[in-house]
Design a protein around this motif. Structure first.
Motif, PDB file in Angstrom:
ATOM      1  N   SER A  21       0.788  -1.241   0.000  1.00  0.00           N
ATOM      2  CA  SER A  21       0.000   0.000   0.000  1.00  0.00           C
ATOM      3  C   SER A  21       0.821   1.293   0.000  1.00  0.00           C
ATOM      4  CB  SER A  21      -0.960   0.022   1.188  1.00  0.00           C
ATOM      5  OG  SER A  21      -1.955  -0.936   0.974  1.00  0.00           O
ATOM      6  N   ALA A  79       6.579  -0.877   3.426  1.00  0.00           N
ATOM      7  CA  ALA A  79       5.580  -1.193   4.458  1.00  0.00           C
ATOM      8  C   ALA A  79       6.225  -1.687   5.752  1.00  0.00           C
ATOM      9  CB  ALA A  79       4.627  -2.268   3.940  1.00  0.00           C
ATOM     10  N   GLN A 123      -1.590   6.501  10.209  1.00  0.00           N
ATOM     11  CA  GLN A 123      -0.636   6.339   9.125  1.00  0.00           C
ATOM     12  C   GLN A 123      -1.053   7.223   7.952  1.00  0.00           C
ATOM     13  OE1 GLN A 123      -0.849   2.034   8.728  1.00  0.00           O
ATOM     14  NE2 GLN A 123       1.253   1.919   9.426  1.00  0.00           N
ATOM     15  N   ASN A 174       8.763  -7.405  11.057  1.00  0.00           N
ATOM     16  CA  ASN A 174       7.754  -6.339  10.862  1.00  0.00           C
ATOM     17  C   ASN A 174       6.427  -6.786  11.511  1.00  0.00           C
ATOM     18  OD1 ASN A 174       7.221  -8.396   8.941  1.00  0.00           O
ATOM     19  ND2 ASN A 174       5.912  -6.937   7.873  1.00  0.00           N
ATOM     20  N   GLU A 200       6.172 -11.227   8.281  1.00  0.00           N
ATOM     21  CA  GLU A 200       6.695 -11.807   7.039  1.00  0.00           C
ATOM     22  C   GLU A 200       8.114 -11.365   6.690  1.00  0.00           C
ATOM     23  OE1 GLU A 200       4.172  -9.766   7.276  1.00  0.00           O
ATOM     24  OE2 GLU A 200       4.090  -8.263   5.699  1.00  0.00           O
ATOM     25  N   THR A 215      -1.423  -9.214   2.563  1.00  0.00           N
ATOM     26  CA  THR A 215      -2.122  -8.556   1.446  1.00  0.00           C
ATOM     27  C   THR A 215      -3.548  -8.135   1.828  1.00  0.00           C
ATOM     28  OG1 THR A 215      -3.028 -10.569   0.371  1.00  0.00           O
ATOM     29  CG2 THR A 215      -0.788  -9.938  -0.227  1.00  0.00           C
ATOM     30  N   GLY A 216      -3.675  -7.656   3.081  1.00  0.00           N
ATOM     31  CA  GLY A 216      -4.989  -7.310   3.623  1.00  0.00           C
ATOM     32  C   GLY A 216      -5.765  -6.347   2.733  1.00  0.00           C
ATOM     33  N   THR A 217      -5.122  -5.303   2.247  1.00  0.00           N
ATOM     34  CA  THR A 217      -5.845  -4.337   1.419  1.00  0.00           C
ATOM     35  C   THR A 217      -5.626  -4.600  -0.064  1.00  0.00           C
ATOM     36  OG1 THR A 217      -5.300  -2.774   3.149  1.00  0.00           O
ATOM     37  CG2 THR A 217      -6.413  -1.901   1.217  1.00  0.00           C
ATOM     38  N   ILE A 218      -4.400  -4.911  -0.444  1.00  0.00           N
ATOM     39  CA  ILE A 218      -4.188  -5.030  -1.898  1.00  0.00           C
ATOM     40  C   ILE A 218      -4.945  -6.215  -2.497  1.00  0.00           C
ATOM     41  CG2 ILE A 218      -2.023  -3.713  -2.015  1.00  0.00           C
ATOM     42  CD1 ILE A 218      -0.545  -6.417  -2.280  1.00  0.00           C
TER      43      ILE A 218
HETATM   44  N1  UDP Z   1       0.936  -2.565   7.522  1.00  0.00           N
HETATM   45  C1  UDP Z   1       0.793  -1.471   8.357  1.00  0.00           C
HETATM   46  N2  UDP Z   1      -0.470  -1.060   8.718  1.00  0.00           N
HETATM   47  C2  UDP Z   1      -1.592  -1.682   8.304  1.00  0.00           C
HETATM   48  C3  UDP Z   1      -1.459  -2.800   7.441  1.00  0.00           C
HETATM   49  C4  UDP Z   1      -0.182  -3.213   7.068  1.00  0.00           C
HETATM   50  O1  UDP Z   1       1.783  -0.900   8.773  1.00  0.00           O
HETATM   51  O2  UDP Z   1      -2.715  -1.250   8.669  1.00  0.00           O
HETATM   52  C5  UDP Z   1       2.291  -3.021   7.128  1.00  0.00           C
HETATM   53  C6  UDP Z   1       2.854  -4.106   8.038  1.00  0.00           C
HETATM   54  O3  UDP Z   1       4.266  -4.021   8.068  1.00  0.00           O
HETATM   55  C7  UDP Z   1       2.425  -5.362   7.347  1.00  0.00           C
HETATM   56  C8  UDP Z   1       2.692  -4.959   5.900  1.00  0.00           C
HETATM   57  O4  UDP Z   1       2.255  -3.595   5.853  1.00  0.00           O
HETATM   58  O5  UDP Z   1       3.177  -6.463   7.772  1.00  0.00           O
HETATM   59  C9  UDP Z   1       1.983  -5.749   4.860  1.00  0.00           C
HETATM   60  O6  UDP Z   1       0.598  -5.836   5.181  1.00  0.00           O
HETATM   61  P1  UDP Z   1      -0.478  -6.104   4.053  1.00  0.00           P
HETATM   62  O7  UDP Z   1       0.104  -7.071   3.078  1.00  0.00           O
HETATM   63  O8  UDP Z   1      -1.774  -6.470   4.701  1.00  0.00           O
HETATM   64  O9  UDP Z   1      -0.589  -4.659   3.396  1.00  0.00           O
HETATM   65  P2  UDP Z   1      -1.317  -4.087   2.081  1.00  0.00           P
HETATM   66  O10 UDP Z   1      -0.216  -3.784   1.123  1.00  0.00           O
HETATM   67  O11 UDP Z   1      -2.317  -5.066   1.580  1.00  0.00           O
HETATM   68  O12 UDP Z   1      -1.962  -2.828   2.539  1.00  0.00           O
END
Ligand code: UDP
Length: 569
Positions: free
Chosen positions: A73, A88, A158, A270, A274, A416-419
């Motif tokens: 993200s 991230a 954030q 982190n 991961e 990959t919670g959001t992506i």
């Molecule tokens: N992360 C964060 N805040 C959030 C979600 C994710 O700082 O609310 C960071 C954290 O280091 C996590 C990494 O982003 O381990 C990857 O998370 P995710 O794959 O869910 O992120 P996306 O890229 O999907 O937002």
């Protein structure tokens, strides 16, 4: 250019798209992806001309706009901003003195402000109650500083876009370990921290053999307390049973796999686990959407190869055009150039191939797919090294002399919670959470509803089953395993996270870990009826089979459920 779903558009509008000119109009999703592709491709100019940079810009745009690859993200949100912070993941040290503790807190706030997450190991701190030397008084101990960090995180959103995320680790031999383990037991505490106990192999052996365990003062190295190892073990399992915390990070497994062990030992990861990193390192991530790599009932390895190669180049470029909150982070990151290419849409790939998640066939395919991604990633990093040079610490790394590499690590399986919502696929290597579900707290503007899975709908329609009735049932319950009208094979393929035995969750984690130089973020879902002993078995299996860490979540435990099966009839 693929169309984004309504859910994806809502997320993009609320968080990712920039305001244009007068501030009233938002950039379009296509403009966002063009901005990211252009910014990241600029790195090429360091080694070649404009035409080459434009070529890569168009490759980067293509793989994002067809949703076969998305970066983490912060890259989507920040690429092109002045001082763009695109990573991230960060690990920061916590030193045993007040100014060190507050220096790191300030740095963490700066990282959070730009969308990054931070991990810390608090084990260097002297235990609570320890005399403070010349000034008199007593030390507050790691637990009170974790609370302080949590409070500060709560105040710094954030980039105004999401709450900061942290990983807090305390080693299993720290005198305050029991207090740490019980930190989350009483409900609402520490919303912004995942907690993990830093485990040594000798602790697991002491538990297995029923031996005593010594808690050691981090400064004097004197024994502060001796207690049965089982007492610590059972406290961990009770915490995990009650609310999923603490998980475990297996420090000796991480150490054995650290290609830079000559530079230092890794003590933290982190927030989601991961990426194990040295102090001050950061890492940027990107994920390949596996659900887009099935054609004619087969995995399209040729397309996967091209995407992984371009993805590795993209992530290496990100390091080049990234901005870092301090010189120390910049220096540590540029010295090792860690990147983490991972996957999302694994469960959907299996669906498309009609392979149930809880079968050896699925695990075997995971073995093939991830070993392929690992091999191609390493080849791509090797070729980048020939083109651009090795990472500066290469000479003291485990790669010397066999193989030149551009990056000290190349793969990570992120949540990959959001992506994954943006790419409209299942997250990471998780099974489908439900066939229809609601997510709370992803957006300020209300919950996100995900309709009945289109592949399920299609299967029901094509199979000539009573479509309306079945869909109504699935909308209500989020699953289909109990619908007797449906054939066994269809129900097996569409099993959801809680219908899959925990052992299968773990098998997928382990097989992907086998081919991932960093780590795998995975939640092993457990039924509500699971006992602490069941959790103990999972934790033990994970350790024995060389997981880097382990996290479980028992259904309906914890106080903050954010995802619900079913969406009402
Ligand atoms: N992360 C964060 N805040 C959030 C979600 C994710 O700082 O609310 C960071 C954290 O280091 C996590 C990494 O982003 O381990 C990857 O998370 P995710 O794959 O869910 O992120 P996306 O890229 O999907 O937002």
């Amino acid at each position: 250019m693929e169309n984004f779903t309504d859910n994806a558009l809502r997320i993009l509008q609320e968080r990712y798209l920039w305001r244009k000119g007068n501030g009233e109009e938002l950039e379009s999703p296509e403009e966002m992806l063009r901005r990211v592709a252009k910014y990241v491709a600029q790195a090429e100019l360091k080694w070649s001309g404009k035409a080459e940079a434009e070529k890569w810009e168009s490759f980067f745009f293509d793989m994002m706009s067809t949703l076969v690859f998305l970066p983490n993200s912060p890259t989507l949100m920040n690429a092109g901003l002045p001082k763009s912070q695109l990573s991230a993941c960060f690990v920061l040290p916590v030193k045993d003195n007040l100014s060190g503790i507050f220096d790191t807190l300030k740095l963490a706030a700066l990282v959070h402000q730009k969308g990054g997450g931070t991990g810390f190991n608090f084990s260097r701190l002297r235990p609570a109650g320890d005399p403070l030397g010349s000034q008199g008084g007593h030390a507050s101990g790691p637990v009170s500083f974790i609370k302080l960090y949590d409070f500060a995180t709560e105040q710094v959103k954030q980039g105004g876009k999401r709450r900061g995320a942290n990983m807090g680790i305390l080693n299993v031999d720290h005198p305050d370990i029991l207090e740490f383990i019980r930190l989350k037991v009483n409900g609402k505490a520490l919303q912004n921290f995942n907690l993990s106990v830093g485990i040594f192999d000798r602790f697991m052996e002491a538990v297995a053999e029923g031996r005593d365990w010594q808690l050691i003062h981090p400064n004097s190295r004197k024994v502060a307390q001796t207690l049965p190892a089982k007492e610590v073990w059972e406290a961990i399992l009770e915490g995990a049973w009650e609310n999923g915390n603490p998980g475990m990070v297996f420090l000796d497994t991480i150490h054995a796999a650290n290609p830079l062990s000559k530079i230092g030992r890794i003590w933290a990861t982190n927030p989601c686990g991961e990426v194990p990193m040295l102090d001050y390192e950061s890492c940027n991530l990107g994920s390949v959407n596996l659900s887009r790599f099935v054609s004619n009932g087969k995995v399209d390895y040729q397309k996967l190869k091209e995407t992984v190669r371009t993805g590795i180049r993209f992530l290496d470029n990100v390091i080049e055009v990234n901005h870092y909150p301090t010189i120390k982070i910049e220096k540590a990151t540029l010295s090792n150039r860690k990147i983490g290419l991972g996957v999302m849409g694994w469960a959907e790939m299996l669906l498309r191939l009609q392979i149930p998640y809880d079968t050896e066939e699925a695990v075997h395919l995971g073995d093939q797919v991830m070993s392929f991604i690992c091999r191609v990633s390493q080849e791509a990093s090797h070729e980048l090294a020939l083109e651009r040079g090795c990472f500066p610490n290469w000479e003291v790394s485990a790669f010397n002399p066999q193989k030149v590499m551009r990056n000290a690590t190349v793969n990570s399986i992120a949540p990959t919670g959001t992506i994954s919502i943006l790419a409209d696929t299942s997250s990471s290597i998780e099974p489908l959470f439900a066939l229809a579900f609601q997510r709370k707290k992803v957006l300020n503007s209300g919950s996100l509803t995900t309709e009945v899975h289109p592949l399920f709908k299609k299967a029901v329609e094509e199979g000539g089953f009573p479509v309306q009735e079945i869909l109504a049932e699935v909308r209500a319950s989020g699953r289909c395993g109990h619908i007797a009208d449906l054939p066994y094979q269809l129900r097996s393929v569409f099993k959801t996270a809680l219908e899959i035995q925990p052992e299968w969750h773990l098998k997928h984690q382990l097989i992907f870990q086998k081919h991932t130089d960093n780590a795998v973020s995975k939640t092993v879902n457990l039924p509500e009826t699971a006992s602490p002993k069941d959790i103990g078995r999972i934790y033990c299996e994970a350790w024995k089979n060389k997981a880097k860490g382990i996290t479980v979540f028992r259904n309906n435990s914890g106080n903050e459920q954010v995802i619900y099966q079913g969406i009402g009839k």
